[in-house]
Enzyme design. Structure first.
Site, PDB file in Angstrom:
ATOM      1  N   GLU A  92       0.820  -1.203   0.000  1.00  0.00           N
ATOM      2  CA  GLU A  92       0.000   0.000   0.000  1.00  0.00           C
ATOM      3  C   GLU A  92       0.864   1.268   0.000  1.00  0.00           C
ATOM      4  O   GLU A  92       0.366   2.377   0.142  1.00  0.00           O
ATOM      5  CB  GLU A  92      -0.931   0.005   1.224  1.00  0.00           C
ATOM      6  N   TRP A 109       4.215 -10.990   1.903  1.00  0.00           N
ATOM      7  CA  TRP A 109       4.018 -11.022   3.359  1.00  0.00           C
ATOM      8  C   TRP A 109       3.261 -12.254   3.843  1.00  0.00           C
ATOM      9  O   TRP A 109       2.870 -12.309   5.004  1.00  0.00           O
ATOM     10  CB  TRP A 109       3.317  -9.733   3.804  1.00  0.00           C
ATOM     11  N   ASN A 124      -0.799  -7.635  -4.236  1.00  0.00           N
ATOM     12  CA  ASN A 124      -1.470  -6.771  -5.212  1.00  0.00           C
ATOM     13  C   ASN A 124      -0.470  -5.863  -5.916  1.00  0.00           C
ATOM     14  O   ASN A 124       0.544  -5.483  -5.347  1.00  0.00           O
ATOM     15  CB  ASN A 124      -2.526  -5.927  -4.503  1.00  0.00           C
ATOM     16  N   ASP A 149      -7.681  -5.259  -5.257  1.00  0.00           N
ATOM     17  CA  ASP A 149      -6.772  -5.606  -4.153  1.00  0.00           C
ATOM     18  C   ASP A 149      -6.875  -7.086  -3.802  1.00  0.00           C
ATOM     19  O   ASP A 149      -6.922  -7.450  -2.636  1.00  0.00           O
ATOM     20  CB  ASP A 149      -7.025  -4.729  -2.913  1.00  0.00           C
TER      21      ASP A 149
END
Lengths: 594, 594
Positions: B194, B262, B280, B322
């Site tokens: 992000e 992650w 994403n 996403d």
């Protein structure tokens, strides 16, 4: 005034009287019901004993965790839940969340109260960001917050009914005590003895939140609500006389006089007296404040309706050791010299247990409950005063060594339990000593006004810092003692089945045999325990609930994140090894048999 | 070079080889021992299934809490303990405390590691300050911290053997994943999708902590360690060709390309391949990045020794929702068209389960595991690509409504379990949809690079947000589904006795019958559960351990202290009622039969 006005006023007065009567009587009645736990100490007398007996010495080893709930906070959890009917209420450490749980459905939170707080207050809390729990009366939950607010919440909804401010964090004032509700008064105190705060007890109106009276513990007679003629000095048995506090201070030092009120309060409905202890005098440097510094480190009995003091007894005149006198007064009957009389038993920080006639404050007995106590040889029953050991008197710029007990006390605020059957007190105690060096300090509002550096250590220089004891406050005999690695900072609970419950600083919740102290069951809790187990019955099953969550002064190093290598620092050094055993984190843990 | 030099070099090489061999083989061997739990997912294959069978469907209702321990932190606990021999190790949420406990004496902490951290890192963690746990190999505990450090600790003492930095929090990079040790490599990833972070997998040398290789997931071939000829595209079965990533991005947008790492990693020792998913693509605004945006939202198989990619398969080309592809790859054998082949099963955020031939990435099956999934009609097995629903394609400045699943996925990172006996997957899933409005965003290092506002809601607009399912990844059949009020964000554990364990976001730890999903036992834990139960045997007794402590993206409102009235905010609104059921607070809870 016209007739309608009179009439309506009459109705208001009438319902107010009825209301008062109901709240008060209902609470007294509920406090007799062993299924509930409606007062912070379980009863007005503060005996922390339950008549429940489902958990016995035979089956206690079958105990299990029934359910749990995080408090949502990391700092020390000093209180205990209340159970009122079907509902449980409890308060966390700062930021002082309050929770309501329906015992029929413990998976859900009925309401949560999260007060907005003055963000300054954590910085002036001397000894962790703790709280001793909520009170209940008349459909309201009464809450104190660190930033000195008192809230009355609707017990059904958690909505604020009223709020009041009882102090000013900017001046070092905080609140950590549980309120005591008597009649239509919400009685609360103030913390901040290390910030030159002059302590007081306040009574707020239960219905409106208006301040009804406030009584200081040091200062002019008008402030302390002492009647020179009617208020008795328990040490002498005589009226205290004029300016009984003022004349025991040099000049204006009383204005920074300490005597705060952050402990537990008890109440005798027959005598209509509230009992509490006052804290250490302002500045820990005794050289700055000649005199007895009355009425710091004293037990005081007041009329809850007016605040007027019936009597006062000072345990540690001219306290030179931070022997803060705030510990609870447990109200029982005692047989003294063949006579059964209403007494008050108080285990003081200074290492002595005090047995007073609670009608007039007269000292009946005083015993060392930790034998290492050496600041005084004894308490002279005739004068009511300690017989000092001059070697252990502290003074400015002298490092006085090996004083017992340490400032943290032979017992701190953790409330004792009394079993009417055995007539013994079950007490979580500390077994610690200190070196104490006083120094000159100047007052500045909101800054520490301490004036001493300390180093605390185990009394036997070993690995025992606490003991659970069974003690007779009349004879001074210790029936048994159980050693613990750390200070026993959890208030024991006794029950009619002879099973005692307490927690340890390193995180063991224990059920013990009251006859011997022997552990019947133990459970490694999420965190160390400085909270006080309570018990209740729900749907035919007895539960024991305890707030786990290490912290408080006992574990201030852990609470403040001070790590090893800080051994020299006051109370921090005493428990640096605690981090080898437990961790911060608040959790309510509830136990039952299967 | 003289003879001595040769000789000494020979000795060094030899011992290095022996050392490597020992660490690797010991871990593989220990992973076969059901008494221990030496890998974060319990095994290299990631099946999260234990051969232990002391706790059965008959006696599971006799489970009890054996012991507990606070993690010392309030934020979400996403990981699980390891058990290596007699020792348990686990890591808390930020500030990432690591604890070692001797199972013979759970009252004591053998060591605690409290890393010094870059204080900036919490401000760039998108979705709570979580961690998925430690890894073990060769006498070391491997730790990732939020501020992108990798630590190797001596398992006996907790002392730092080496540390390495894998990213830069100032650029929005953080680390929350558990390392995977393969041979002499510590394999870790990076978070920050992000924040315009270009994701990579890193391999550090287990002995020295030196970076051995690093492979990006988007960018030039040299960065992504894809061989144009040898690396296969699982969708087509063909070599990926030159610039397989670069050519799927407009201009330099790949530099902010996302594809972070992650999630969980698995490993096949026979094929010597590590499997993981990429996140994403950078910015959630698809209009800013035309093309497939390879190899974001892809499964990738790499050689652990060199980092070279054997194959890659992209689940969601040009991800416009996403649908981060980081979820785990579970390695099993599957019977497909009558043939038993080594497969990989992956439950993707996008609502489809993928069954691939793990030798070459070939897509064998793809099924909706949440029937509400509507962004794509199906996955075309021939092209390997989704057949899109144009109504649900998002674009800049359009609020596209009722897309299922929501960005949080039909399943998030919570790892699935597979039982070799039933050949079924047991999966904690989400049952949620969203409205999604993309907007233009400019990159600035260390600031969010999101480019979309979202609103999530229960798929059925009711009070069900999650389901535990038993699922066949070959046939796509759901054997059973159990509804939960909130997203099931805890990875189930299955056992040979047919008992399954998982936790719920509102704080119930449950044992369920694998045959039906029916709850056999439940316990109200201190806090909601986003951790993954594991099991071990100690002194003849089977234990189930789980980290409780609500948080993560699923409970981001609670974690960040956002209260009711913030319903519009992305994932916050989905779970505003969660605060009616549970509370922040990390606690390890360990269960056993009496």
């Amino acid at each position: 005034m016209n007739r309608m006005k009179w009439l309506s006023l009459g109705i208001v007065l009438c319902s107010a009287i009825v209301g008062i009567s109901r709240a008060d009587e209902a609470l007294e009645k509920d406090a007799q019901d062993p299924n509930q736990w409606v007062l912070p100490l379980g009863s007005y007398s503060g005996i922390r004993h339950s008549k429940l007996s489902q958990i016995t010495t035979k089956n206690a080893d079958k105990l299990h965790v029934a359910w749990t709930m995080s408090t949502g906070t990391l700092r020390g959890q000093e209180g205990q839940p209340l159970v009122v009917g079907n509902m449980m209420y409890f308060e966390s450490s700062y930021p002082n969340f309050v929770y309501a749980i329906n015992l029929d459905n413990v998976g859900q939170i009925v309401w949560k109260f999260a007060p907005e707080q003055d963000k300054f207050s954590p910085s002036v809390a001397c000894c962790d960001l703790v709280n001793k729990g909520v009170a209940y009366a008349d459909g309201k939950i009464l809450v104190t917050t660190l930033d000195t607010h008192v809230y009355a919440l609707d017990a059904k909804t958690g909505k604020v009914v009223w709020s009041a401010q009882n102090g000013d964090p900017q001046q070092g004032q905080t609140m950590t005590m549980a309120p005591l509700i008597v009649h239509d008064k919400v009685i609360v105190g103030i913390s901040g003895g290390e910030y030159g705060v002059r302590g007081y007890l306040s009574a707020f109106d239960l219905k409106s939140g208006k301040l009804v009276w406030r009584a200081n513990n040091v200062g002019p007679d008008a402030d302390i609500l002492f009647d020179p003629v009617k208020t008795l000095d328990g040490a002498t048995g005589q009226p205290v006389g004029k300016d009984s506090s003022l004349k025991t201070w040099n000049q204006d030092e009383w204005k920074l006089g300490g005597g705060t009120t952050w402990g537990w309060y008890t109440y005798d409905p027959q005598l209509n007296l509230v009992y509490y202890g006052s804290g250490n005098p302002g500045t820990w440097n005794p050289s700055q404040r000649a005199g007895d510094n009355k009425w710091s480190t004293a037990l005081i009995a007041r009329n809850p309706d007016t605040g007027m003091a019936a009597w006062s007894y000072q345990m540690t005149p001219h306290d030179a050791w931070d022997y803060d006198g705030i510990n609870e007064s447990v109200l029982t009957d005692s047989v003294v010299d063949g006579q059964t009389i209403p007494t008050l038993t108080h285990f003081d920080r200074n290492g002595f247990s005090y047995l007073l006639d609670r009608r007039n404050g007269k000292l009946l007995r005083a015993h060392k409950f930790d034998s290492t106590t050496n600041w005084a040889k004894e308490i002279d029953l005739k004068t009511g005063r300690p017989v000092l050991n001059p070697d252990k008197m502290t003074k400015e710029d002298v490092n006085v060594k090996d004083i017992c007990p340490a400032a943290q006390g032979a017992k701190n605020h953790q409330p004792a339990s009394y079993d009417p059957k055995t007539k013994l007190f079950y007490v979580g105690t500390n077994h610690i000593c200190m070196d104490y060096q006083a120094f000159s300090v100047k007052y500045r509002g909101g800054f520490p006004y301490v004036g001493a550096t300390l180093s605390m250590f185990p009394a036997d220089h070993g690995n025992i810092r606490g003991r659970l004891i069974a003690f007779d406050s009349v004879t001074g005999q210790t029936k048994w003692a159980v050693n613990e690695m750390f200070q026993v900072y959890s208030g024991p609970l006794t029950t009619d089945a002879g099973v005692l419950f307490y927690g340890t600083l390193d995180g063991w919740f224990k059920a013990a045999d009251q006859a011997t102290g022997k552990t019947l069951y133990q459970f490694k809790a999420p965190s160390g325990i400085i909270g006080n187990p309570m018990t209740y019955m729900h749907k035919g099953k007895q539960y024991i609930a305890v707030l786990t969550g290490v912290g408080g002064w006992a574990a201030i190093g852990l609470a403040e994140g001070l790590t090893k290598g800080t051994e020299g620092l006051g109370a921090v050094g005493l428990t640096t090894s605690l981090s080898d055993y437990t961790n911060l984190g608040g959790t309510l843990v509830v136990f039952s048999l299967d």
